[in-house]
Design a protein around this motif. Structure first.
Motif, PDB file in Angstrom:
ATOM      1  N   ARG A  84       0.829  -1.191   0.000  1.00 23.25           N
ATOM      2  CA  ARG A  84       0.000   0.000   0.000  1.00 23.25           C
ATOM      3  C   ARG A  84       0.872   1.253   0.000  1.00 23.25           C
ATOM      4  O   ARG A  84       0.570   2.242  -0.659  1.00 23.25           O
ATOM      5  N   PHE A  98       2.129   2.174  -3.347  1.00 22.35           N
ATOM      6  CA  PHE A  98       1.075   2.851  -4.128  1.00 22.35           C
ATOM      7  C   PHE A  98       0.957   4.309  -3.703  1.00 22.35           C
ATOM      8  O   PHE A  98       0.872   5.212  -4.535  1.00 22.35           O
ATOM      9  N   MET A 110      -2.884  -1.600  -7.557  1.00 22.92           N
ATOM     10  CA  MET A 110      -2.957  -1.498  -6.100  1.00 22.92           C
ATOM     11  C   MET A 110      -3.407  -2.821  -5.488  1.00 22.92           C
ATOM     12  O   MET A 110      -4.327  -3.463  -5.997  1.00 22.92           O
TER      13      MET A 110
END
Ligand code: PHE
Length: 454
Positions: A14, A17, A248
């Motif tokens: 995460r 991203f 993602m």
């Protein structure tokens, strides 16, 4: 539903991203454009409208883009088609992806020219060209650069090659690796500059200019500029964030991730303003200098301050890095689509698209020299590209994405992707995306039209 697989790869986590999307969002828009349009539009009043646009329009639409990208797991063109079909609607929604990819090319063509100026200034700063220089001379240096197509072409070409080289590496070995090195460097440099501005600039005056709210400074045009800029600065309305969203991880929460990205982008813009305006005021320069603010005004200031050469150099390196990570994301939707559509490897695709944007960029850079006579709706090519992309293409693209996520996709899909645990928060997003964002964009368009006609 079983998660689709993305053939291009996916971000390691995460945080990757967040860094990649922040890299896309933070760019010339934050450091070059935001300070000068805030300066032109009266400072504080503009900043407030801009913040409202980010929260009320930008954040919900960014969530929608990530949602569609992650659901479709392909380039924006193909994700729009796939997800529209999943919701039993027309595959023609892919058109929104097409318009976005086109906008990406148009933005790139002038973005790369400005990034070229930045690279030229990195060299000039290192060389000490601005030591003890006056504003008039600095203006001459900038104008000389603009009037010299060969030099512009060299730097524009260097920038295109830098961007394409990263894109060729692909999601993990290119984009992800570049992000991991460049983003931390960018934040360190920004903090260094802020410290410099606090210790050597008129910090209070700078803050006052940015945050003092005077409604009489506001016009409809300023509101349109603020809205357009909120799309531009968050990389919305053209598929960059949708493309990044398609890489993602499924486990990451879209809402909190998007809020983090929007907050980081906003902080960088404000900090850039807080780094630039105090220096402008300390040297009695004009905050409303326009696009030249960063290229004429700041170098003069750096040229007269202790340590200015080093900090000036670092400043332009920072802007260059920011432009680089953004430009990559401008091209990723087109690159990903070509790879999907023609089954080609990234390298030939990047070379082909690189040539296309390189050629387009020559049109943009000619605005300042051999092509200066060409006028489109009263604007030169460069200004025209900037105007139609930021004020028309991106808001319209964002409007369609909002309508798509709010009205076309059923709740089952959006709920499942957003996975918001608190029902009232989901409800709030739903109201924003169905009503607030589309109406705001439409209203601002209409008022502007009336304003211009009247
Ligand atoms: N957000 C980038 C900036 O602020 C520009 C950008 C716009 C990048 C649209 C990608 C897509 O400079």
């Amino acid at each position: 539903m079983k998660d689709r697989q993305n053939i291009h790869g996916s971000w390691a986590s995460r945080w990757v991203f967040i860094m990649a999307a922040t890299g896309s969002a933070v760019g010339l828009g934050n450091i070059w454009k935001f300070p000068y349009i805030a300066g032109e539009n009266g400072g504080g009043a503009f900043v407030l409208v801009y913040l409202v646009c980010i929260l009320a329009v930008g954040v919900p639409i960014m969530m929608a883009e990530v949602l569609v990208g992650r659901r479709g797991r392909q380039s924006p063109i193909n994700s729009m088609r796939e997800v529209a079909m999943e919701a039993d609607h027309s595959p023609k929604w892919a058109l929104v992806g097409w318009i976005g990819a086109l906008a990406g090319f148009l933005i790139f063509s002038f973005y790369s020219v400005v990034a070229g100026w930045v690279l030229a200034y990195v060299a000039a700063m290192a060389n000490g060209d601005f030591l003890e220089i006056g504003s008039e001379q600095a203006g001459q240096v900038f104008n000389q650069l603009l009037s010299d197509p060969q030099t512009l072409l060299i730097w524009h070409s260097v920038f295109v090659v830098l961007v394409m080289a990263v894109l060729m590496g692909g999601v993990n070995k290119g984009l992800e690796r570049a992000t991991k090195i460049m983003m931390p460097a960018l934040f360190v440099l920004l903090l260094l500059l802020l410290g410099y501005s606090m210790s050597s600039g008129s910090f209070g005056e700078g803050l006052d200019f940015l945050f003092h709210f005077d409604p009489s400074e506001l016009s409809w045009n300023a509101v349109l500029v603020a809205l357009g800029h909120s799309f531009f600065t968050l990389s919305l309305g053209m598929g960059s964030i949708m493309a990044y969203g398609s890489y993602m991880p499924k486990s990451a929460s879209i809402g909190s991730t998007v809020l983090t990205i929007a907050a980081l982008d906003t902080v960088v813009a404000l900090v850039a303003g807080m780094a630039i305006f105090p220096i402008v005021f300390a040297n009695s320069l004009d905050p409303a200098a326009g696009p030249g603010l960063m290229f004429i005004t700041l170098p003069v200031a750096f040229g007269h301050m202790p340590g200015g050469q080093v900090f000036g150099f670092l400043f332009f390196v920072l802007v260059g890095l920011a432009a680089w990570t953004s430009a990559i994301s401008l091209m990723e939707p087109g690159v990903a689509w070509m790879v999907e559509r023609f089954g080609l490897k990234r390298a030939p695709v990047c070379i082909m698209l690189g040539i296309v944007v390189w050629l387009l960029g020559i049109g943009a850079l000619s605005s300042f020299n051999f092509g200066s006579d060409i006028a489109l709706f009263g604007l030169n090519i460069f200004d025209f590209l900037d105007f139609i992309t930021a004020n028309i293409f991106l808001p319209l693209g964002g409007l369609f994405v909002a309508l798509f996520a709010g009205w076309i996709l059923n709740q089952r899909i959006t709920q499942n992707e957003l996975a918001i645990a608190v029902p009232s928060v989901y409800k709030a997003w739903s109201v924003m995306i169905r009503y607030v964002a589309p109406l705001a964009v439409a209203a601002i368009f209409i008022f502007n039209l009336i304003d211009k006609l009247g």
